[in-house]
Design a protein around this motif. Structure first.
Motif, PDB file in Angstrom:
ATOM      1  N   ALA A   2       0.823  -1.201   0.000  1.00 20.48           N
ATOM      2  CA  ALA A   2       0.000   0.000   0.000  1.00 20.48           C
ATOM      3  C   ALA A   2       0.863   1.260   0.000  1.00 20.48           C
ATOM      4  O   ALA A   2       0.558   2.243  -0.689  1.00 20.48           O
ATOM      5  CB  ALA A   2      -0.926  -0.007   1.215  1.00 20.48           C
ATOM      6  N   LYS A   3       1.948   1.252   0.768  1.00 20.79           N
ATOM      7  CA  LYS A   3       2.857   2.398   0.792  1.00 20.79           C
ATOM      8  C   LYS A   3       3.413   2.670  -0.595  1.00 20.79           C
ATOM      9  O   LYS A   3       3.461   3.809  -1.060  1.00 20.79           O
ATOM     10  CB  LYS A   3       4.000   2.159   1.773  1.00 20.79           C
ATOM     11  N   GLU A   4       3.838   1.609  -1.274  1.00 19.32           N
ATOM     12  CA  GLU A   4       4.401   1.763  -2.609  1.00 19.32           C
ATOM     13  C   GLU A   4       3.365   2.349  -3.574  1.00 19.32           C
ATOM     14  O   GLU A   4       3.667   3.246  -4.370  1.00 19.32           O
ATOM     15  CB  GLU A   4       4.894   0.409  -3.111  1.00 19.32           C
ATOM     16  N   ALA A   5       2.117   1.848  -3.474  1.00 21.15           N
ATOM     17  CA  ALA A   5       1.062   2.350  -4.360  1.00 21.15           C
ATOM     18  C   ALA A   5       0.759   3.820  -4.076  1.00 21.15           C
ATOM     19  O   ALA A   5       0.614   4.627  -4.994  1.00 21.15           O
ATOM     20  CB  ALA A   5      -0.199   1.501  -4.193  1.00 21.15           C
ATOM     21  N   VAL A   6       0.665   4.167  -2.786  1.00 21.00           N
ATOM     22  CA  VAL A   6       0.358   5.555  -2.431  1.00 21.00           C
ATOM     23  C   VAL A   6       1.497   6.485  -2.829  1.00 21.00           C
ATOM     24  O   VAL A   6       1.272   7.620  -3.267  1.00 21.00           O
ATOM     25  CB  VAL A   6       0.053   5.659  -0.919  1.00 21.00           C
ATOM     26  N   ASP A   7       2.740   6.030  -2.707  1.00 21.57           N
ATOM     27  CA  ASP A   7       3.873   6.850  -3.134  1.00 21.57           C
ATOM     28  C   ASP A   7       3.779   7.176  -4.621  1.00 21.57           C
ATOM     29  O   ASP A   7       4.071   8.306  -5.048  1.00 21.57           O
ATOM     30  CB  ASP A   7       5.187   6.130  -2.838  1.00 21.57           C
ATOM     31  N   ILE A   8       3.359   6.195  -5.416  1.00 16.65           N
ATOM     32  CA  ILE A   8       3.204   6.424  -6.856  1.00 16.65           C
ATOM     33  C   ILE A   8       2.091   7.434  -7.123  1.00 16.65           C
ATOM     34  O   ILE A   8       2.228   8.352  -7.942  1.00 16.65           O
ATOM     35  CB  ILE A   8       2.914   5.089  -7.575  1.00 16.65           C
ATOM     36  N   ILE A   9       0.988   7.287  -6.392  1.00 20.95           N
ATOM     37  CA  ILE A   9      -0.141   8.203  -6.572  1.00 20.95           C
ATOM     38  C   ILE A   9       0.251   9.625  -6.166  1.00 20.95           C
ATOM     39  O   ILE A   9      -0.061  10.597  -6.873  1.00 20.95           O
ATOM     40  CB  ILE A   9      -1.343   7.711  -5.751  1.00 20.95           C
ATOM     41  N   CYS A  10       0.944   9.743  -5.030  1.00 22.71           N
ATOM     42  CA  CYS A  10       1.360  11.076  -4.572  1.00 22.71           C
ATOM     43  C   CYS A  10       2.300  11.735  -5.581  1.00 22.71           C
ATOM     44  O   CYS A  10       2.212  12.946  -5.833  1.00 22.71           O
ATOM     45  CB  CYS A  10       2.037  10.975  -3.211  1.00 22.71           C
ATOM     46  N   ALA A  11       3.192  10.945  -6.154  1.00 26.84           N
ATOM     47  CA  ALA A  11       4.107  11.489  -7.153  1.00 26.84           C
ATOM     48  C   ALA A  11       3.332  12.022  -8.360  1.00 26.84           C
ATOM     49  O   ALA A  11       3.651  13.089  -8.905  1.00 26.84           O
ATOM     50  CB  ALA A  11       5.112  10.432  -7.577  1.00 26.84           C
ATOM     51  N   LYS A  12       2.285  11.293  -8.770  1.00 26.60           N
ATOM     52  CA  LYS A  12       1.479  11.738  -9.908  1.00 26.60           C
ATOM     53  C   LYS A  12       0.719  13.023  -9.574  1.00 26.60           C
ATOM     54  O   LYS A  12       0.482  13.858 -10.435  1.00 26.60           O
ATOM     55  CB  LYS A  12       0.488  10.638 -10.307  1.00 26.60           C
ATOM     56  N   LEU A  13       0.325  13.160  -8.302  1.00 28.44           N
ATOM     57  CA  LEU A  13      -0.451  14.328  -7.885  1.00 28.44           C
ATOM     58  C   LEU A  13       0.423  15.487  -7.440  1.00 28.44           C
ATOM     59  O   LEU A  13      -0.088  16.564  -7.118  1.00 28.44           O
ATOM     60  CB  LEU A  13      -1.399  13.934  -6.738  1.00 28.44           C
ATOM     61  N   GLY A  14       1.734  15.266  -7.408  1.00 25.35           N
ATOM     62  CA  GLY A  14       2.635  16.308  -6.957  1.00 25.35           C
ATOM     63  C   GLY A  14       2.558  16.566  -5.469  1.00 25.35           C
ATOM     64  O   GLY A  14       2.840  17.673  -4.992  1.00 25.35           O
ATOM     65  N   VAL A  15       2.168  15.553  -4.704  1.00 26.72           N
ATOM     66  CA  VAL A  15       2.039  15.686  -3.254  1.00 26.72           C
ATOM     67  C   VAL A  15       3.303  15.150  -2.595  1.00 26.72           C
ATOM     68  O   VAL A  15       3.718  14.019  -2.862  1.00 26.72           O
ATOM     69  CB  VAL A  15       0.811  14.912  -2.734  1.00 26.72           C
ATOM     70  N   ARG A  16       3.894  15.940  -1.725  1.00 24.33           N
ATOM     71  CA  ARG A  16       5.079  15.510  -0.997  1.00 24.33           C
ATOM     72  C   ARG A  16       4.747  15.440   0.492  1.00 24.33           C
ATOM     73  O   ARG A  16       4.413  16.450   1.116  1.00 24.33           O
ATOM     74  CB  ARG A  16       6.245  16.474  -1.235  1.00 24.33           C
ATOM     75  N   HIS A  17       4.841  14.259   1.028  1.00 23.18           N
ATOM     76  CA  HIS A  17       4.535  14.089   2.447  1.00 23.18           C
ATOM     77  C   HIS A  17       5.207  12.801   2.920  1.00 23.18           C
ATOM     78  O   HIS A  17       5.217  11.807   2.204  1.00 23.18           O
ATOM     79  CB  HIS A  17       3.023  14.002   2.679  1.00 23.18           C
ATOM     80  N   GLU A  18       5.755  12.834   4.115  1.00 19.56           N
ATOM     81  CA  GLU A  18       6.422  11.651   4.647  1.00 19.56           C
ATOM     82  C   GLU A  18       5.390  10.563   4.956  1.00 19.56           C
ATOM     83  O   GLU A  18       4.348  10.819   5.564  1.00 19.56           O
ATOM     84  CB  GLU A  18       7.172  12.006   5.928  1.00 19.56           C
ATOM     85  N   CYS A  19       5.681   9.362   4.517  1.00 23.56           N
ATOM     86  CA  CYS A  19       4.781   8.243   4.768  1.00 23.56           C
ATOM     87  C   CYS A  19       4.786   7.892   6.259  1.00 23.56           C
ATOM     88  O   CYS A  19       5.834   7.761   6.876  1.00 23.56           O
ATOM     89  CB  CYS A  19       5.201   7.030   3.953  1.00 23.56           C
ATOM     90  N   ARG A  20       3.586   7.697   6.836  1.00 19.85           N
ATOM     91  CA  ARG A  20       3.472   7.431   8.263  1.00 19.85           C
ATOM     92  C   ARG A  20       2.955   6.036   8.577  1.00 19.85           C
ATOM     93  O   ARG A  20       2.728   5.702   9.741  1.00 19.85           O
ATOM     94  CB  ARG A  20       2.530   8.463   8.899  1.00 19.85           C
TER      95      ARG A  20
END
Length: 315
Positions: free
Chosen positions: A153-171
């Protein structure tokens, strides 16, 4: 994240309808306890690994690994698969053919396609940005196992955030699962209206959220009642909690996915009428709906027993 239904789902969304999931089937047998420890063997039939695991006072024996091409929703153990596990186990536990089988169940693995036997296929996952296949807003998760779901799930969300231009530390590594905080009960004897064993049982299942079920039981005496004789540790408050807090609206979901009752030797048969009565009262079910829920769960039990009953010593 369609699991074994991935190709059916993605086929409706993508132009490229090439199969991207290899489905394999596995079955397990549930029988009286065979060992106090987990044991691993190699089958004399084909040198495949199989195991016996102590579970809920019973033994879990598994598993098979064969290619599957049917409807994942209709999967069930077949007679030859049950016989394979029993024949594999017989050299190590000769009395297995005289033992009772409580039931058997089957599941479908959704794997990343590869060559080789089903047992040799990697359980690793693959995450695909479907923009390369013409659908820009879709991310697909293929393969993997539930044991690694948070990392996946972390890997998938990291990909989505990159597409959306969102930068945030995974918690995710620092977030506790529901019920995991302070799950140890300090003094079960302080809860006078429930048996100590019942309280400990609730905390073993719900963790710190068990206090919410205890509060329900305290609020209404009818919710302290055991669901059935022989199930004195499970109470009506669990049913109400399942409906109000866990989106549970089917008797089968409660027995199989909100509690462990469906995995007891009788698969929750004795608890079923009490569960339906509690759910029916909470959800205002008609007599027809209650009968439908009873029939649906008994059909599930039939599916998990019809092939185990063909084995010597079966139910």
């Amino acid at each position: 994240a369609g699991g074994p239904w991935f190709d059916q789902l993605s086929g409706r969304l993508l132009r490229n309808r090439k199969a991207r999931v290899r489905m394999t089937k596995g079955i397990h047998l549930i029988c009286p306890s065979l060992s106090r420890q987990a044991l691993v063997f190699l089958s004399n039939l084909d040198k495949r690994l199989f195991f016996i695991v102590p579970w809920m006072g019973q033994s879990l024996v598994g598993t098979t690994d064969t290619d599957f091409a049917g409807d994942p929703g209709s999967v069930q153990a077949e007679e030859d698969e049950v016989r394979y596990l029993l024949d594999s186990l017989r050299p190590f536990i000769p009395s297995i053919w005289q033992r009772q089988l409580f039931y058997c169940y089957a599941g479908v693995r959704a794997l990343v396609p590869d060559r080789g036997t089903p047992s040799s296929i990697s359980r690793m996952h693959r995450i695909v940005d479907e923009a390369e296949n013409g659908v820009s807003g879709l991310i697909s998760v293929i393969g993997g196992k539930i044991t690694g779901y948070r990392a996946i799930a972390k890997e998938a969300v990291d990909i989505i955030c990159a597409k959306l231009g969102v930068r945030h530390e995974c918690r995710t590594a620092a977030i506790l699962l529901p019920g995991s905080r302070g799950h140890e009960i300090s003094n079960p004897l302080s809860i006078k209206f429930l048996d100590e064993k019942t309280v400990r049982h609730l905390y073993s299942i719900y963790g710190s959220r068990a206090s919410e079920i205890v509060d329900l039981a305290q609020s209404e005496s009818r919710l302290r009642v055991p669901l059935a004789p022989g199930y004195h540790l499970d109470i009506a408050a669990q049913v109400v909690y399942g409906i109000r807090k866990e989106q549970c609206f089917r008797a089968g979901d409660f027995l199989l996915r909100r509690t462990l009752l469906g995995f007891s030797p009788d698969q929750g048969r004795r608890a079923l009428p009490g569960v339906i009565a509690c759910m029916g009262d909470e959800l205002n079910w008609s007599a027809t709906k209650r009968a439908e829920e009873l029939d649906a769960y008994m059909q599930w039990i039939h599916r998990t027993n019809q092939d185990s009953s063909t084995a010597p010593g079966g139910p």
